[in-house]
Design a protein around this motif. Sequence first.
Motif, PDB file in Angstrom:
ATOM      1  N   ALA A  69       4.281  -7.892 -12.972  1.00  0.00           N
ATOM      2  CA  ALA A  69       4.253  -8.846 -11.859  1.00  0.00           C
ATOM      3  C   ALA A  69       4.313  -8.149 -10.500  1.00  0.00           C
ATOM      4  CB  ALA A  69       5.423  -9.824 -11.978  1.00  0.00           C
ATOM      5  N   GLY A  70       4.653  -6.863 -10.461  1.00  0.00           N
ATOM      6  CA  GLY A  70       4.808  -6.157  -9.190  1.00  0.00           C
ATOM      7  C   GLY A  70       3.569  -6.121  -8.320  1.00  0.00           C
ATOM      8  N   PRO A  71       2.397  -5.736  -8.850  1.00  0.00           N
ATOM      9  CA  PRO A  71       1.203  -5.653  -7.995  1.00  0.00           C
ATOM     10  C   PRO A  71       0.798  -6.965  -7.330  1.00  0.00           C
ATOM     11  CG  PRO A  71       0.881  -4.378  -9.986  1.00  0.00           C
ATOM     12  CD  PRO A  71       2.157  -5.134 -10.171  1.00  0.00           C
ATOM     13  N   PRO A  72       0.665  -8.095  -8.080  1.00  0.00           N
ATOM     14  CA  PRO A  72       0.261  -9.322  -7.378  1.00  0.00           C
ATOM     15  C   PRO A  72       1.291  -9.825  -6.385  1.00  0.00           C
ATOM     16  CG  PRO A  72       0.757  -9.780  -9.688  1.00  0.00           C
ATOM     17  CD  PRO A  72       0.736  -8.299  -9.539  1.00  0.00           C
ATOM     18  N   VAL A  73       2.572  -9.687  -6.711  1.00  0.00           N
ATOM     19  CA  VAL A  73       3.603 -10.138  -5.777  1.00  0.00           C
ATOM     20  C   VAL A  73       3.601  -9.271  -4.524  1.00  0.00           C
ATOM     21  CG1 VAL A  73       6.100 -10.378  -5.430  1.00  0.00           C
ATOM     22  CG2 VAL A  73       5.065 -11.161  -7.557  1.00  0.00           C
ATOM     23  N   GLY A  74       3.504  -7.956  -4.708  1.00  0.00           N
ATOM     24  CA  GLY A  74       3.462  -7.052  -3.565  1.00  0.00           C
ATOM     25  C   GLY A  74       2.249  -7.300  -2.688  1.00  0.00           C
ATOM     26  N   GLY A  75       1.084  -7.489  -3.305  1.00  0.00           N
ATOM     27  CA  GLY A  75      -0.122  -7.749  -2.529  1.00  0.00           C
ATOM     28  C   GLY A  75      -0.047  -9.054  -1.764  1.00  0.00           C
ATOM     29  N   VAL A 126       0.513  -0.441  -5.207  1.00  0.00           N
ATOM     30  CA  VAL A 126      -0.521  -1.272  -4.577  1.00  0.00           C
ATOM     31  C   VAL A 126      -0.403  -1.237  -3.057  1.00  0.00           C
ATOM     32  CG1 VAL A 126      -1.292  -3.653  -4.261  1.00  0.00           C
ATOM     33  CG2 VAL A 126      -0.864  -2.775  -6.548  1.00  0.00           C
ATOM     34  N   LEU A 127       0.820  -1.283  -2.542  1.00  0.00           N
ATOM     35  CA  LEU A 127       1.015  -1.301  -1.089  1.00  0.00           C
ATOM     36  C   LEU A 127       0.589   0.024  -0.458  1.00  0.00           C
ATOM     37  CD1 LEU A 127       4.428  -3.173  -0.749  1.00  0.00           C
ATOM     38  CD2 LEU A 127       2.115  -4.087  -0.592  1.00  0.00           C
ATOM     39  N   THR A 128       0.826   1.123  -1.158  1.00  0.00           N
ATOM     40  CA  THR A 128       0.379   2.417  -0.649  1.00  0.00           C
ATOM     41  C   THR A 128      -1.137   2.470  -0.579  1.00  0.00           C
ATOM     42  OG1 THR A 128       2.342   3.478  -1.609  1.00  0.00           O
ATOM     43  CG2 THR A 128       0.514   4.910  -0.997  1.00  0.00           C
ATOM     44  N   LYS A 129      -1.793   1.929  -1.613  1.00  0.00           N
ATOM     45  CA  LYS A 129      -3.260   1.866  -1.610  1.00  0.00           C
ATOM     46  C   LYS A 129      -3.756   0.989  -0.461  1.00  0.00           C
ATOM     47  CE  LYS A 129      -7.179   0.298  -4.413  1.00  0.00           C
ATOM     48  NZ  LYS A 129      -7.611  -0.216  -5.729  1.00  0.00           N
ATOM     49  N   LEU A 130      -3.081  -0.131  -0.229  1.00  0.00           N
ATOM     50  CA  LEU A 130      -3.483  -1.041   0.850  1.00  0.00           C
ATOM     51  C   LEU A 130      -3.305  -0.371   2.208  1.00  0.00           C
ATOM     52  CD1 LEU A 130      -4.442  -3.858   1.634  1.00  0.00           C
ATOM     53  CD2 LEU A 130      -2.068  -4.622   1.564  1.00  0.00           C
ATOM     54  N   TYR A 131      -2.201   0.349   2.394  1.00  0.00           N
ATOM     55  CA  TYR A 131      -1.966   1.055   3.654  1.00  0.00           C
ATOM     56  C   TYR A 131      -3.070   2.090   3.885  1.00  0.00           C
ATOM     57  CZ  TYR A 131       0.568   3.327   7.447  1.00  0.00           C
ATOM     58  OH  TYR A 131       0.927   3.833   8.680  1.00  0.00           O
ATOM     59  N   ALA A 132      -3.392   2.851   2.838  1.00  0.00           N
ATOM     60  CA  ALA A 132      -4.436   3.870   2.963  1.00  0.00           C
ATOM     61  C   ALA A 132      -5.778   3.235   3.294  1.00  0.00           C
ATOM     62  CB  ALA A 132      -4.535   4.665   1.670  1.00  0.00           C
ATOM     63  N   THR A 133      -6.066   2.098   2.679  1.00  0.00           N
ATOM     64  CA  THR A 133      -7.325   1.411   2.946  1.00  0.00           C
ATOM     65  C   THR A 133      -7.426   0.990   4.401  1.00  0.00           C
ATOM     66  OG1 THR A 133      -7.443   0.601   0.668  1.00  0.00           O
ATOM     67  CG2 THR A 133      -8.714  -0.607   2.314  1.00  0.00           C
ATOM     68  N   ARG A 134      -6.317   0.539   4.952  1.00  0.00           N
ATOM     69  CA  ARG A 134      -6.329   0.057   6.334  1.00  0.00           C
ATOM     70  C   ARG A 134      -6.427   1.191   7.341  1.00  0.00           C
ATOM     71  NH1 ARG A 134      -1.674  -4.759   5.923  1.00  0.00           N
ATOM     72  NH2 ARG A 134      -2.984  -6.224   4.735  1.00  0.00           N
ATOM     73  N   VAL A 135      -5.780   2.304   7.075  1.00  0.00           N
ATOM     74  CA  VAL A 135      -5.813   3.381   8.071  1.00  0.00           C
ATOM     75  C   VAL A 135      -7.037   4.279   7.918  1.00  0.00           C
ATOM     76  CG1 VAL A 135      -3.297   3.414   8.318  1.00  0.00           C
ATOM     77  CG2 VAL A 135      -4.383   4.974   6.689  1.00  0.00           C
ATOM     78  N   ALA A 136      -7.579   4.389   6.698  1.00  0.00           N
ATOM     79  CA  ALA A 136      -8.709   5.293   6.476  1.00  0.00           C
ATOM     80  C   ALA A 136     -10.050   4.623   6.756  1.00  0.00           C
ATOM     81  CB  ALA A 136      -8.689   5.823   5.045  1.00  0.00           C
ATOM     82  N   GLY A 137     -10.119   3.298   6.647  1.00  0.00           N
ATOM     83  CA  GLY A 137     -11.351   2.586   6.952  1.00  0.00           C
ATOM     84  C   GLY A 137     -12.511   3.025   6.082  1.00  0.00           C
ATOM     85  N   PRO A 138     -13.679   3.296   6.672  1.00  0.00           N
ATOM     86  CA  PRO A 138     -14.864   3.659   5.883  1.00  0.00           C
ATOM     87  C   PRO A 138     -14.696   4.956   5.102  1.00  0.00           C
ATOM     88  CG  PRO A 138     -15.461   3.063   8.135  1.00  0.00           C
ATOM     89  CD  PRO A 138     -13.977   3.201   8.109  1.00  0.00           C
ATOM     90  N   LEU A 415      -6.038  -6.936  -3.961  1.00  0.00           N
ATOM     91  CA  LEU A 415      -5.678  -5.623  -4.492  1.00  0.00           C
ATOM     92  C   LEU A 415      -4.447  -5.718  -5.395  1.00  0.00           C
ATOM     93  CD1 LEU A 415      -6.312  -3.223  -1.476  1.00  0.00           C
ATOM     94  CD2 LEU A 415      -7.778  -3.719  -3.431  1.00  0.00           C
ATOM     95  N   GLY A 416      -3.580  -6.699  -5.120  1.00  0.00           N
ATOM     96  CA  GLY A 416      -2.455  -6.927  -6.014  1.00  0.00           C
ATOM     97  C   GLY A 416      -2.918  -7.362  -7.392  1.00  0.00           C
ATOM     98  N   VAL A 417      -3.903  -8.250  -7.437  1.00  0.00           N
ATOM     99  CA  VAL A 417      -4.458  -8.668  -8.725  1.00  0.00           C
ATOM    100  C   VAL A 417      -5.140  -7.478  -9.408  1.00  0.00           C
ATOM    101  CG1 VAL A 417      -6.243 -10.104  -9.794  1.00  0.00           C
ATOM    102  CG2 VAL A 417      -4.693 -11.095  -8.107  1.00  0.00           C
ATOM    103  N   HIS A 418      -5.863  -6.675  -8.636  1.00  0.00           N
ATOM    104  CA  HIS A 418      -6.504  -5.498  -9.224  1.00  0.00           C
ATOM    105  C   HIS A 418      -5.466  -4.531  -9.793  1.00  0.00           C
ATOM    106  CE1 HIS A 418      -8.387  -1.429  -9.092  1.00  0.00           C
ATOM    107  NE2 HIS A 418      -9.393  -2.090  -9.634  1.00  0.00           N
TER     108      HIS A 418
END
Length: 480
Positions: A69-75, A126-138, A415-418
């Motif tokens: 349950a951690g990834p979807p809740v965190g996302g 998941v949150l680390t991946k989301l942070y990286a996605t936001r700061v790294a962009g393309p 991304l939480g669901v993923h």
Amino acid sequence: MGKPTRATALSDRIPGGRDGRHMLIVTFVDRIGSGLWGATATLYFTYAAGLSTAAIGVLLAVSGAIGIAGPPVGGLLADRLPLRPLLITLQVVRAAASLALLTTTDLRLLLAITAVGSLGDRAVSVLTKLYATRVAGPDRARYQAINRTAMNVGWAVGGLAAAAALTDGTVTVYRWLLIGDALSFLASALFTLGCAEPPSTSRIAAKSTPAPGESVQSRKSTPGESTPGECTPEESAPGNSAALAESALANSAPAESALAESSPAPHKTKTPAPNPWRDRRYLAYTASEAALFLDDSVFKVGLPLWAVTATSAPHQLVPLLLVLNNLLVVLFQVPFARFGATPHIARTSLWPLACAFLLGGAALAASTVVDAPWFAAVTLVLAATAFTVAEMLHATISWELSVVLAPPTAQGAYLGVHGLAQAVQRSAGPLAVTAAIAAGPLGWLGLGAGLAAICGAQRHLVRDRDDGALSVVPVTVSEH
């Protein structure tokens, strides 16, 4: 123009600027702790907590299932709350859970504590991946590759430190290794304090529609977070000028319109954010991902068991296969980032991924054809190499497609669901791999062919319905 400094060169090599580099340190320190605990967990529960083998199995299985349950809740939380404080809070929770294990030997309490820790572990991933996605962009594919390299190096450092400490296999050593795990989470939280809050499309969208009677000028930003019209020091760097120009163009029109009109802006009906649980294509994509993450169970369960029970290879080869996996990832994950540079390239790269899975399964099946240690060793090394190539390819492809298929306004929830894919694989993967072992060489051939077929199905799944590019426009949060 002056000669580039070492700091500038490093910034060019690592996407995301200063915050991207800080998050790599967070990942490295976090994985050192994971390496310490991963090598110690079973020993700690056996000798320090006094649990039986059956109790340990129940403890790890139940806590792992709850952790799904951690990834979807965190996302979901990441789309509603600032990401940096959320990451820090979860790191502190993980540290508290690790330290709490030292306080009891009661199975029920240990189960509750490990469940909390498992929830935190999966959510932070998941949150680390989301942070990286936001700061790294393309440049997220390249950042993902560097991030995985940092993860593997951290795991290796933690595992080697644990191996050195376990030469004196006392209960005191097990407890100190657990304390080291907790300290790694606290250190990660401290390093995260040095990171800025990345811009979020979902939270910016919620703020960008003023309430009746409220002007744009009166809106204030949250401390530590940049508003759409402001630029942070990172955005003002030369490497981010294009993104800054896009941001300025995107936000100039609403600002000029608000200044030109003296009357309050009309009230607009809020559009509900996309729901990943109602997105059948994304759910089907996530289900296929759970199967393609099986390389993890192959290395943790399949290769060791098959090598020692079905082949004539020397048992000393087993740890060397894991070292080979780690070494190849460290050396080649960054060059493999090119296979996920764009959504189209990522989709096309599913074909070589299918070939790698098929070759790996065929090599394991062939390892029993000739009853000679040298032949078994060669085929096992070939299988380990093929599955490592599959791991690196899939990591790059998965990062790109999981982001580009997620609507920017609900990126965290998607991304939480993923993230459920990896969580489910950790629970069901060992069963699939042991089933392949029980079926013999044909089981490995079937597993490799099945994973190759899933790659083909996923390639069709992520195609646009008009046979073009992906149907979701490949924009990221950092581009707004």
